[in-house]
Design an enzyme around this catalytic site. Structure first.
Site, mmCIF file in Angstrom:
data_model
loop_
_atom_site.group_PDB
_atom_site.id
_atom_site.type_symbol
_atom_site.label_atom_id
_atom_site.label_comp_id
_atom_site.label_asym_id
_atom_site.label_seq_id
_atom_site.Cartn_x
_atom_site.Cartn_y
_atom_site.Cartn_z
ATOM 1 N N GLU A 142 0.821 -1.221 0.000
ATOM 2 C CA GLU A 142 0.000 0.000 0.000
ATOM 3 C C GLU A 142 0.854 1.270 0.000
ATOM 4 O OE1 GLU A 142 -2.738 0.470 3.296
ATOM 5 O OE2 GLU A 142 -3.619 2.254 2.417
ATOM 6 N N LYS A 160 -2.496 -1.949 -3.198
ATOM 7 C CA LYS A 160 -3.548 -1.091 -2.628
ATOM 8 C C LYS A 160 -3.139 0.360 -2.834
ATOM 9 C CE LYS A 160 -5.979 -0.080 1.693
ATOM 10 N NZ LYS A 160 -6.685 -0.661 2.826
HETATM 11 P P1 13P Z 1 -9.385 4.259 4.048
HETATM 12 O O1 13P Z 1 -10.230 3.481 3.065
HETATM 13 O O2 13P Z 1 -10.194 4.853 5.172
HETATM 14 O O3 13P Z 1 -8.444 5.205 3.392
HETATM 15 O O4 13P Z 1 -8.499 3.181 4.815
HETATM 16 C C1 13P Z 1 -7.896 2.203 4.096
HETATM 17 C C2 13P Z 1 -6.672 1.785 4.776
HETATM 18 O O5 13P Z 1 -6.530 0.647 5.142
HETATM 19 C C3 13P Z 1 -5.603 2.769 4.975
HETATM 20 O O6 13P Z 1 -4.439 2.096 5.314
#
Ligand code: 13P
Length: 339
Positions: free
Chosen positions: A175, A217
């Site tokens: 991510e 992600k």
């Molecule tokens: P949000 O969808 O609230 O941005 O959170 C996703 C997430 O896991 C951030 O690390």
């Protein structure tokens, strides 16, 4: 196909996505305080257990990302949380980074930490039932940021994490989140995200990570939250697809977007638009935290003994997002909350 490759595909199979319920205790305390609920371990569990035992889990949620506290908790009926999630046909996952800290050398930026003793923690999480993991790097956009240092050091950490997760037979969710904060336009977000992704895949390749057993992600390509110029869903979808097509190797099976401050409906609508015109081979799905939980949390806070209405709201949000992974959502469906 190896086990992790199968799991990666299963989590984001068409119609499904990920519930990100891995808020650290600090973040969860902020969320609960904002609706005047005391942040105790019991209350954090109560709310999460309501979500994890919702009907919507069965059809629309392929995986749930947990936080260290939650994966070790038991339900009020005695099951472990991973057992509860599995009983709804979903896969338990775990956030394994220990948070974004000040980056020495560029202290206004953040570096995500948690590599120390990660190998040992991963073994423990696997035993507790986790089959996938998450590590989040954050990048700010401004005139001078993100710096080369932040892009390189975060990509290096993400790749070291991903290699360790695969060694422990779990799917790493990679991510790299380019934050929405700021007044930049959509083109700036496009350029920064491209650079960040390029560096991430360079490092993942160097660390011999099997990309088929990973999920990306990313943020969607959006204008900054204070930008004067708003973008339509079509523009967001086109830019997002172009950026991912250009910068993500085709072996990556699935992409699960974060919501990152979009409203619940915006996050759904944008994903629906992405899937309408998806000209890539990636499964395009969601890994939403706020965009799946916000309204449910607000409702629950009104009466924390109420389970039914909170679950109805969560089921609805899950369904809307599930439909958007198949480009079957439309705004009229938003008013049709059912049991
Ligand atoms: P949000 O969808 O609230 O941005 O959170 C996703 C997430 O896991 C951030 O690390």
């Amino acid at each position: 196909m190896s086990e992790i490759e199968k799991i990666a595909k299963q989590i984001v199979a068409k119609g499904r996505g990920i519930l990100a319920a891995d808020e650290s205790t600090g973040t969860m305390t902020k969320r609960l305080s904002s609706v005047n609920v005391k942040s105790t371990a019991e209350n954090r569990l109560k709310f999460r257990e309501i979500l994890f035992s919702s009907e919507g889990m069965k059809n629309y949620i392929g995986g749930v990302i947990l936080y260290d506290e939650t994966i070790k908790q038991k339900t009020f009926s005695g099951k472990t949380i991973p057992e509860l999630i599995e009983s709804f046909g979903s896969i338990p996952g775990i956030k394994v980074d220990t948070g974004a800290k000040k980056l020495a050398g560029s202290p206004e930026e953040k570096i995500t930490e948690g590599l120390d003793d990660l190998r040992e923690r991963l073994v423990e999480y696997y035993k507790l039932g986790a089959r996938f993991t998450k590590w989040r790097a954050v990048y700010n956009i401004s005139d001078k940021f993100p710096s080369e240092l932040s892009i390189k050091s975060n990509a290096h950490a993400l790749a070291r994490y991903a290699a360790l997760a695969q060694e422990a037979k779990m799917v790493p969710i990679v991510e790299p989140e380019v934050l929405m904060d700021g007044d930049h336009d959509i083109n700036k977000c496009y350029k920064v995200t491209s650079k960040v992704l390029q560096e991430c895949y360079k490092e993942l390749f160097l660390h011999k990570v099997n990309l088929k057993g990973t999920i990306l992600k990313p943020n969607m390509i959006l204008p900054g939250s204070n930008s004067q110029k708003k973008s339509s869903s079509v523009e967001i979808a086109k830019n997002t697809l172009k950026c991912l097509k250009e910068n993500v190797p085709s072996e990556v099976p699935g992409i699960a977007f974060l919501s990152g401050g979009q409203t619940e409906v915006e996050a759904t609508q944008n994903l629906n638009e992405i899937n309408k015109i998806n000209n890539t081979n990636f499964l395009m799905s969601f890994s939403y935290g706020r965009a799946l939980q916000q309204t449910a949390l607000k409702n629950w806070a009104k009466n924390i003994k109420d389970t039914n209405d909170t679950q109805k709201i969560f089921n609805h949000r899950s369904k809307m997002n599930g439909l958007s992974t198949m480009a079957k959502w439309n705004i009229n469906l938003e008013n049709q909350i059912s049991a």
